[in-house]
Design an enzyme around this catalytic site. Structure first.
Site, PDB file in Angstrom:
ATOM      1  N   ARG A  37      25.968  37.635   1.557  1.00  0.00           N
ATOM      2  CA  ARG A  37      25.657  39.032   1.888  1.00  0.00           C
ATOM      3  C   ARG A  37      26.182  39.496   3.252  1.00  0.00           C
ATOM      4  O   ARG A  37      25.950  40.632   3.642  1.00  0.00           O
ATOM      5  CB  ARG A  37      24.151  39.318   1.802  1.00  0.00           C
ATOM      6  CG  ARG A  37      23.580  39.071   0.424  1.00  0.00           C
ATOM      7  CD  ARG A  37      22.283  39.810   0.174  1.00  0.00           C
ATOM      8  NE  ARG A  37      21.350  39.669   1.258  1.00  0.00           N
ATOM      9  CZ  ARG A  37      20.663  40.696   1.783  1.00  0.00           C
ATOM     10  NH1 ARG A  37      20.808  41.910   1.300  1.00  0.00           N
ATOM     11  NH2 ARG A  37      19.822  40.485   2.769  1.00  0.00           N
ATOM     12  N   ASP A  38      26.902  38.639   3.972  1.00  0.00           N
ATOM     13  CA  ASP A  38      27.501  39.100   5.228  1.00  0.00           C
ATOM     14  C   ASP A  38      28.860  38.443   5.428  1.00  0.00           C
ATOM     15  O   ASP A  38      29.181  37.945   6.508  1.00  0.00           O
ATOM     16  CB  ASP A  38      26.579  38.795   6.412  1.00  0.00           C
ATOM     17  CG  ASP A  38      26.897  39.658   7.639  1.00  0.00           C
ATOM     18  OD1 ASP A  38      27.585  40.697   7.480  1.00  0.00           O
ATOM     19  OD2 ASP A  38      26.454  39.305   8.755  1.00  0.00           O
ATOM     20  N   ILE A  39      29.653  38.468   4.357  1.00  0.00           N
ATOM     21  CA  ILE A  39      31.011  37.915   4.430  1.00  0.00           C
ATOM     22  C   ILE A  39      31.882  38.874   5.243  1.00  0.00           C
ATOM     23  O   ILE A  39      32.014  40.050   4.912  1.00  0.00           O
ATOM     24  CB  ILE A  39      31.586  37.720   3.015  1.00  0.00           C
ATOM     25  CG1 ILE A  39      30.792  36.644   2.277  1.00  0.00           C
ATOM     26  CG2 ILE A  39      33.064  37.366   3.079  1.00  0.00           C
ATOM     27  CD1 ILE A  39      30.879  35.262   2.905  1.00  0.00           C
TER      28      ILE A  39
END
Length: 308
Positions: A135-137
């Site tokens: 969710r935070d690539i």
């Protein structure tokens, strides 16, 4: 913690690598170890050390990371609190994240981009096989070594993959992520799955080969609205050395609808390995961006450095 001889637990802080809004990353030595093994410590800054939400996020990162064992993912060793400072003990790896390595554009990394993309994807795919959605690539969350070895980091907002009836009742408490790389469904607070990370990874690959993220905006809301409704830009139009095959693959990774993206990172990898990244392969640069990594001794030094 500005002196190199300061300790946290058994770890002697030798050099500050990076400082962020909530945490500092230090190179440290385990003085109880005969071999004086080195680690990276992710330490909450003093103004965040008593913030329950920040401490909980750090514990969550530990709980996610300790269950992951892959050469493509940073190894999380321990969670400790000492002198009122909670911190993670991590494998010590490259000092440059992908965002920093791209500060002079895509050309200096061009000759090893294939390796970087493959290893970055392998780390993400492994995480998905363990039923975690990152969710935070983003480029900041990949560490890159001078030979192209790449590791995924930072599991602060990772969530377990939802299945069955739990999918039907999902509602995000808050919208989290990084605006330049968030999928449309993540922006809307809807359920994220592997394809949400694939969207973000598409943004990362776009930036790797063009030197800039796919969307920018005059305001934060303008940027988010572009992810939701703007036409997907072509990497080949931004950099004419990018092949049309890769540009097309990136576009599909960034499709507005989840079902229009590759079904898994493995499907992306199979296709990526069958195409060329560049029309003309870049040469090895005479000067490496990794040669410019300079050591600092304190948080004050880091703050004063231009562009830090």
């Amino acid at each position: 913690m500005s002196k190199s001889r300061d300790f946290l637990g058994p770890y002697r802080l030798s050099r500050l690598i990076r400082i962020g809004s909530t945490a500092e990353v230090w190179e440290a030595v385990d003085d109880t170890d005969m071999q004086k093994k080195k680690y990276a410590l992710k330490v909450l800054r003093s103004n965040c050390a008593n913030d329950k939400s920040e401490v909980a996020a750090l514990k969550h990162e530990f709980n996610v990371g300790k269950a992951l064992s892959s050469p493509r993912i940073i190894k999380v060793v321990d969670f400790i609190a000492d002198k009122g400072r909670p911190f993670l003990v991590l494998e010590l790896f490259s000092e440059l994240n992908m965002k920093q390595a791209l500060r002079k554009g895509p050309e200096p990394l061009g000759y090893i981009v294939d390796k970087i993309v493959e290893q970055a994807a392998e780390g993400l795919y492994y995480m998905h096989t363990k039923n975690w959605i990152h969710r935070d690539i983003k480029p900041d969350n990949y560490l890159v070594a001078r030979d192209g070895e790449t590791k995924l980091i930072d599991f602060t907002i990772a969530e377990t993959k939802r299945t069955g009836i739990s999918k039907l009742f999902y509602k995000a408490k808050t919208v989290q992520g990084t605006r330049s790389y968030m999928s449309p469904e993540q922006i809307r607070g809807k359920l994220c799955d592997e394809r949400s990370d694939i969207y973000s990874f598409g943004c990362v690959v776009y930036e790797l080969v063009t030197g800039k993220p796919p969307f920018t905006g005059q305001t934060p809301n303008d940027l988010l609205s572009k992810h939701i409704s703007a036409s997907i830009p072509s990497a080949a139009a931004q950099n004419n050395n990018v092949t049309s095959e890769l540009a097309g693959l990136i576009k599909r990774m960034m499709a507005k609808k989840q079902e229009d993206r590759p079904a898994s990172v493995w499907e992306f990898l199979k296709e990526y390995r069958a195409i060329e990244t560049w029309r003309k392969r870049p040469r090895v640069p005479e000067e490496s961006v990794f040669d410019e990594v300079g050591g600092v001794k304190s948080a004050d030094d880091m703050v004063k450095r231009p562009g830090s």
